[in-house]
Design an enzyme around this catalytic site. Structure first.
Site, PDB file in Angstrom:
ATOM      1  N   ASP A 117       7.193   3.754  -4.569  1.00  0.00           N
ATOM      2  CA  ASP A 117       6.130   2.909  -4.032  1.00  0.00           C
ATOM      3  C   ASP A 117       5.234   3.785  -3.162  1.00  0.00           C
ATOM      4  OD1 ASP A 117       4.565   0.787  -3.360  1.00  0.00           O
ATOM      5  OD2 ASP A 117       6.081  -0.276  -2.188  1.00  0.00           O
ATOM      6  N   ASP A 153       0.444   1.358  -7.994  1.00  0.00           N
ATOM      7  CA  ASP A 153       1.100   2.246  -7.040  1.00  0.00           C
ATOM      8  C   ASP A 153       2.606   2.060  -6.945  1.00  0.00           C
ATOM      9  OD1 ASP A 153       0.856  -0.277  -5.923  1.00  0.00           O
ATOM     10  OD2 ASP A 153       0.629   0.460  -3.883  1.00  0.00           O
ATOM     11  N   GLU A 154       3.209   1.413  -7.919  1.00  0.00           N
ATOM     12  CA  GLU A 154       4.625   1.085  -7.803  1.00  0.00           C
ATOM     13  C   GLU A 154       5.265   1.029  -9.178  1.00  0.00           C
ATOM     14  OE1 GLU A 154       7.382  -2.490  -5.842  1.00  0.00           O
ATOM     15  OE2 GLU A 154       5.207  -2.728  -6.013  1.00  0.00           O
TER      16      GLU A 154
END
Length: 394
Positions: free
Chosen positions: A9, A103-104
């Protein structure tokens, strides 16, 4: 063989990119989202968070909490560009990647251990390479299942690195407030507090019958999670079987207009993703959860495969209205909508019936250029004033 799962993350991703691209912003409270009556915070830098600024908060509220914050517009094209660099690093260690957002992601690196070494060696490689190529920090959680890997990255933020093993799982889980558990929202947390359960350890050891009285059918699953048990695989199939989006609310939706507005906003997300993948589907599904954990799904088929947002929304809205009218006291703590039944019919046939597709294409282009939500339907505007989205597309 025990699985090796990594959850990565990126830390304050959008804000971190803004601070990297503009050195004058470094070390200052940065809020991604323009000031305005209908604008919300996309991401806040870690310097802004001690003031109470958080994602999905109205930007005017963020300004009140942190008057000296610097507000910058969303640059979605830039964030996607950096996201591609991050995911390229993931692809160097495993093809088993489940992207949750820009983003993860979850990575199943079980088959990669013989080549790279243990899971911590792979985790360090990911952190190092992401930092070298993007200048950004990633928090990395490692465990034998998705629940614990995600928890590990959350607990170690920012710039985190934590591994949870079967031997340490309960020591990590037991002291945590029950609200930190995956799927435990505000309503479930309050229900657990009413019966004296405040920690994950207390949830783990609770009488199952007592739990069922408080939480209904969801109780058994929650207790399994409290024991660190999670069999969900990392889903990395390239071919999408469905595209959906959902949102959970801190305060239950109590009117059909509110629910309809959120459905419109979610339908926009689904439509944009469907068109980005050059797909069209025939089945619209709505997901509706009454407090605390009573979940209903309703489906309808459209006459021809579609990728049009209006078709997805109007079909879902009809399903929502039928459900709403059948409830004695309708309340919603979660709402979602999805499209499935994708086919391979010629595009010219698929889109002839969708008169609104031309405006969808224009909206997609504007949102790609200026950021998601820059252009939205009037039906969705009420969501700018209520609710708190936390979920995502899947």
């Amino acid at each position: 063989m025990q699985r090796a799962i990594i959850h990565v993350d990126m830390d304050a991703f959008y804000a971190a990119i803004e601070q990297r691209d503009d050195p004058a912003l470094r070390g200052k409270p940065v809020v991604v989202g323009e000031l305005g009556r209908r604008s919300v915070v996309s991401t806040a830098s870690y310097e802004a968070r001690p003031y109470g600024v958080r994602s999905a908060m109205p930007t005017l509220e963020a300004k009140r909490l942190c008057p000296h914050a610097i507000f910058v517009p969303v640059r979605m094209a830039r964030y996607r560009e950096v996201s591609e660099q991050v995911f390229a690093v993931f692809g160097e260690v495993t093809p088993e990647i489940e992207g949750l957002s820009l983003d993860e992601a979850f990575l199943d690196v079980t088959a990669s251990l013989r080549l790279f070494g243990d899971v911590e060696t792979i985790g360090r490689y990911l952190k190092r390479e992401i930092r070298a190529r993007t200048g950004l920090d990633a928090s990395v959680g490692m465990a034998h299942n998705k629940l614990l890997a995600k928890l590990a990255s959350e607990l170690s933020k920012p710039d985190g690195f934590l591994r949870v093993t079967p031997e340490t799982a309960q020591a990590v889980l037991d002291p945590l407030p029950v609200g930190r558990m995956w799927t435990v929202g505000k309503v479930a947390e309050a229900a657990l507090h009413r019966i004296g359960i405040r920690t994950v350890g207390e949830l783990r050891g609770a009488d199952p019958r007592r739990l069922a009285q408080a939480l209904g059918n969801h109780a058994a699953q929650l207790q399994r999670l409290a024991r660190g048990l999670d069999e969900r695989p990392v889903e990395s199939d390239v071919e999408e079987k469905s595209i959906s989006a959902e949102t959970t609310f801190e305060t239950d939706l109590a009117t059909f207009d509110q629910a309809s507005a959120w459905l419109a906003r979610l339908a926009e997300r689904v439509g944009e993703r469907v068109r980005a993948h050059d797909l069209a589907g025939r089945t619209v599904t709505v997901k509706l959860r009454k407090p605390p954990f009573e979940t209903h799904t309703r489906q309808a088929r459209v006459p021809a495969p579609t990728d049009a947002t209006d078709t997805i929304y109007q079909t879902g809205r009809a399903l929502l209205r039928d459900w709403w009218n059948a409830q004695e006291r309708p309340r919603l703590r979660l709402i979602g909508i999805g499209l499935s039944g994708f086919g391979a019919e010629p595009q010219s046939v698929l889109f002839d019936a969708d008169e609104g597709r031309e405006k969808d294409v224009v909206a997609d282009a504007i949102n790609r250029r200026f950021g998601g939500g820059s252009l939205t339907r009037g039906a969705a505007l009420k969501t700018r004033r209520s609710g708190s989205p936390d979920g995502g597309a899947s």
